[in-house]
Structure formats: structure tokens, C-alpha cells
Design a protein around this motif. Structure first.
Motif, PDB file in Angstrom:
ATOM      1  N   ARG A  96       0.843  -1.183   0.000  1.00  0.00           N
ATOM      2  CA  ARG A  96       0.000   0.000   0.000  1.00  0.00           C
ATOM      3  C   ARG A  96       0.884   1.241   0.000  1.00  0.00           C
ATOM      4  O   ARG A  96       1.927   1.281   0.669  1.00  0.00           O
ATOM      5  CB  ARG A  96      -0.894   0.012   1.238  1.00  0.00           C
ATOM      6  N   LEU A 100       0.578   5.238   0.917  1.00  0.00           N
ATOM      7  CA  LEU A 100      -0.233   6.227   1.626  1.00  0.00           C
ATOM      8  C   LEU A 100       0.378   7.608   1.462  1.00  0.00           C
ATOM      9  O   LEU A 100       1.598   7.741   1.369  1.00  0.00           O
ATOM     10  CB  LEU A 100      -0.286   5.917   3.116  1.00  0.00           C
ATOM     11  N   LYS A 101      -0.474   8.614   1.503  1.00  0.00           N
ATOM     12  CA  LYS A 101       0.022   9.984   1.577  1.00  0.00           C
ATOM     13  C   LYS A 101       0.146  10.379   3.049  1.00  0.00           C
ATOM     14  O   LYS A 101      -0.571   9.854   3.917  1.00  0.00           O
ATOM     15  CB  LYS A 101      -0.922  10.926   0.852  1.00  0.00           C
ATOM     16  N   GLN A 125      -2.749  10.471   5.890  1.00  0.00           N
ATOM     17  CA  GLN A 125      -3.839   9.533   5.682  1.00  0.00           C
ATOM     18  C   GLN A 125      -3.830   8.469   6.774  1.00  0.00           C
ATOM     19  O   GLN A 125      -2.844   8.285   7.498  1.00  0.00           O
ATOM     20  CB  GLN A 125      -3.708   8.861   4.310  1.00  0.00           C
ATOM     21  N   SER A 126      -4.954   7.756   6.867  1.00  0.00           N
ATOM     22  CA  SER A 126      -5.043   6.676   7.833  1.00  0.00           C
ATOM     23  C   SER A 126      -5.355   5.379   7.104  1.00  0.00           C
ATOM     24  O   SER A 126      -5.861   5.390   5.967  1.00  0.00           O
ATOM     25  CB  SER A 126      -6.117   6.974   8.877  1.00  0.00           C
ATOM     26  N   MET A 127      -5.043   4.275   7.743  1.00  0.00           N
ATOM     27  CA  MET A 127      -5.376   2.972   7.175  1.00  0.00           C
ATOM     28  C   MET A 127      -5.312   1.909   8.271  1.00  0.00           C
ATOM     29  O   MET A 127      -4.715   2.120   9.332  1.00  0.00           O
ATOM     30  CB  MET A 127      -4.447   2.598   6.028  1.00  0.00           C
ATOM     31  N   GLU A 142      -3.193   6.125  12.273  1.00  0.00           N
ATOM     32  CA  GLU A 142      -4.148   7.234  12.217  1.00  0.00           C
ATOM     33  C   GLU A 142      -3.676   8.380  11.331  1.00  0.00           C
ATOM     34  O   GLU A 142      -4.418   8.904  10.543  1.00  0.00           O
ATOM     35  CB  GLU A 142      -4.412   7.755  13.638  1.00  0.00           C
ATOM     36  N   LEU A 143      -2.449   8.801  11.476  1.00  0.00           N
ATOM     37  CA  LEU A 143      -1.897   9.917  10.698  1.00  0.00           C
ATOM     38  C   LEU A 143      -0.557   9.455  10.148  1.00  0.00           C
ATOM     39  O   LEU A 143       0.465   9.562  10.811  1.00  0.00           O
ATOM     40  CB  LEU A 143      -1.701  11.145  11.594  1.00  0.00           C
ATOM     41  N   VAL A 161       4.931   5.441   2.727  1.00  0.00           N
ATOM     42  CA  VAL A 161       4.262   6.707   3.044  1.00  0.00           C
ATOM     43  C   VAL A 161       5.018   7.842   2.359  1.00  0.00           C
ATOM     44  O   VAL A 161       6.203   8.048   2.613  1.00  0.00           O
ATOM     45  CB  VAL A 161       4.202   6.961   4.556  1.00  0.00           C
TER      46      VAL A 161
END
Lengths: 116, 114
Positions: free
Chosen positions: B11, B13-14, B17-19, B79-80, B113
Motif C-alpha cells: 500500500r 499512503l500519503k 492519511q489513515s489505514m 491514524e496519521l 508513506v
């Protein structure tokens, strides 16, 4: 405090020759020691473990390790390397009291390359 | 048995973002763990659980959360997202009645990230 140091980040051997992956540990208590193997794109798998019984421990796929308290070492050996042994190997020591929680401390890993 | 399964495999992520990283085991193991593996480093324990409803912090818990509502599932929440969380994440499980240090690992989730 407990820690483990793998002395080689990368080991290269020819197929059919012996394998030696070195590991030294530091522990305030009698340690339990493990070797885990990670094949490419796979999760880790337990190879063998020492938990204060016999100092020479045999594992899967022909690997063995010897616990030497005087040298604070737990080196992994195999008499004859096979191409399928190429992987990342981790020496692991368990935290004191971790037989209840399973907490482990991992070394940095040694990449084993096996040449044809 | 499928053992320990993790999703997704990879994955991007920016920042911010959360995941949720999913982990499921079908071996009826009561102990479960989340580790991260950074390049050239060994695995570091993020969180662990000794049973449904019971979780505790490991060595590097900052920026992560976990829950354990069932024996089978142990999701890890970011979360962040921050660039420092770029890593490979491994979930593992074990059985307290044998030796919980004999752990069974999933194939990992690679997280980037940016």
C-alpha cells in the motif's frame, strides 16, 4: 537488558559447502535463543530454539546451533548448503519472563546467498 | 489451515492519511503480535495481545493503535501516516499452552508513506 548481535550482514557460500552464521548475545539472565528464517516474500519461520536443555540444538532442514555460554554465542551451521537455503536469517533472544508473553528481541539479520 | 494472513500486501499512503492493516489467523492461537521491519534492521514489536480484549504496547507503539475483539483478528491502525512509518509490517501468532515464543508469521504488508 538483553540484546543480540549478528556479526555478518551478508554471507555468500557455494552450493555444497558449509554454512556458518554468527550470533552473539547479551543477557542478564539465562537466555532462550532462537533462529528464524525468512524466505523471499514470505513470513518468518522458526528454524530451531535453545531453552536451557541440550547445548547443541538441531533444527529443520539440516541446520543446527550450539549454545556456548563462555563465548555468549549461538552460531548457526549447516554442513552442506543447498540453493533453497538462500534467505534472511534472524538470531533472536527472548526477554526475561517472556515465556508468558512471547516477547522476542531480533538481531539485524544475515542474508545468506548460495551460489551454484 | 491458511495460517496467518495479512491484507493488503502493498500500500502507498500519503502523509496524514489513515489505514488499517488486517491480520487473521485460523490456528486458534490466543497470542498475536505486530512487528515492523526496517531495511537492515531486525523486527521491532509494535503491539501484542494475549487474548481477546487484551492488548499491550511493545517497543515502538507510537503512531499505532490496535484492537482485539475476536481470537482470530488483530488489526493494526495507523491514524496519521508519517514517512517514518514506511516499513514492512508482520503479524504473528502463537499459543500460550505450548511456547508463545514459537511464533507463526504472516507474509507481511509493505507500506510506503509519501
Amino acid at each position: 537488558a538483553q540484546s543480540v548481535t549478528q556479526l555478518d550482514s551478508h554471507v555468500s557460500v557455494s552450493e555444497g559447502t558449509p554454512v556458518l552464521l554468527r550470533c552473539n548475545y547479551s543477557s542478564s539472565y539465562s537466555p532462550s535463543l532462537f533462529w528464524y528464517v525468512q524466505h523471499p516474500n514470505k513470513g518468518l519461520q522458526l528454524l530451531l530454539k535453545y531453552t536451557s536443555a541440550a547445548t547443541l540444538v538441531k533444527g529443520i532442514n539440516g541446520f543446527e546451533a550450539e549454545f556456548k555460554k563462555s563465548e555468549t554465542s549461538f552460531h548457526l551451521t549447516k554442513p552442506s548448503a543447498h540453493m533453497s537455503d538462500a534467505a534472511e536469517y534472524f538470531c533472536v533472544v527472548s526477554r526475561s519472563g517472556s515465556s508468558n508473553t512471547g516477547k522476542l528481541i531480533f538481531g539485524q539479520g544475515t542474508t545468506l546467498q548460495v551460489k551454484p | 489451515n491458511a495460517g496467518v494472513t495479512q491484507t493488503p500486501k502493498f500500500r502507498i499512503l500519503k502523509i496524514g492519511q489513515s489505514m488499517t492493516l488486517q491480520c487473521t489467523q485460523d490456528m486458534n492461537h490466543n497470542y498475536m503480535y505486530w512487528y515492523r521491519q526496517d531495511p537492515g534492521m531486525g523486527l521491532k514489536l509494535i503491539y501484542y495481545s494475549v487474548g481477546a480484549g487484551i492488548t499491550d504496547k511493545g517497543e515502538v507503539p507510537n503512531g499505532y493503535n490496535v484492537s482485539r475483539s475476536t481470537t482470530e483478528d488483530f488489526p493494526l491502525r495507523l491514524e496519521l501516516a508519517a514517512p517514518s512509518q514506511t516499513s514492512v509490517y508482520f503479524c504473528a501468532s502463537s499459543y500460550s499452552e505450548r511456547d508463545p515464543r514459537t511464533q507463526y508469521f504472516g507474509p507481511g504488508t509493505r507500506l510506503l508513506v509519501l
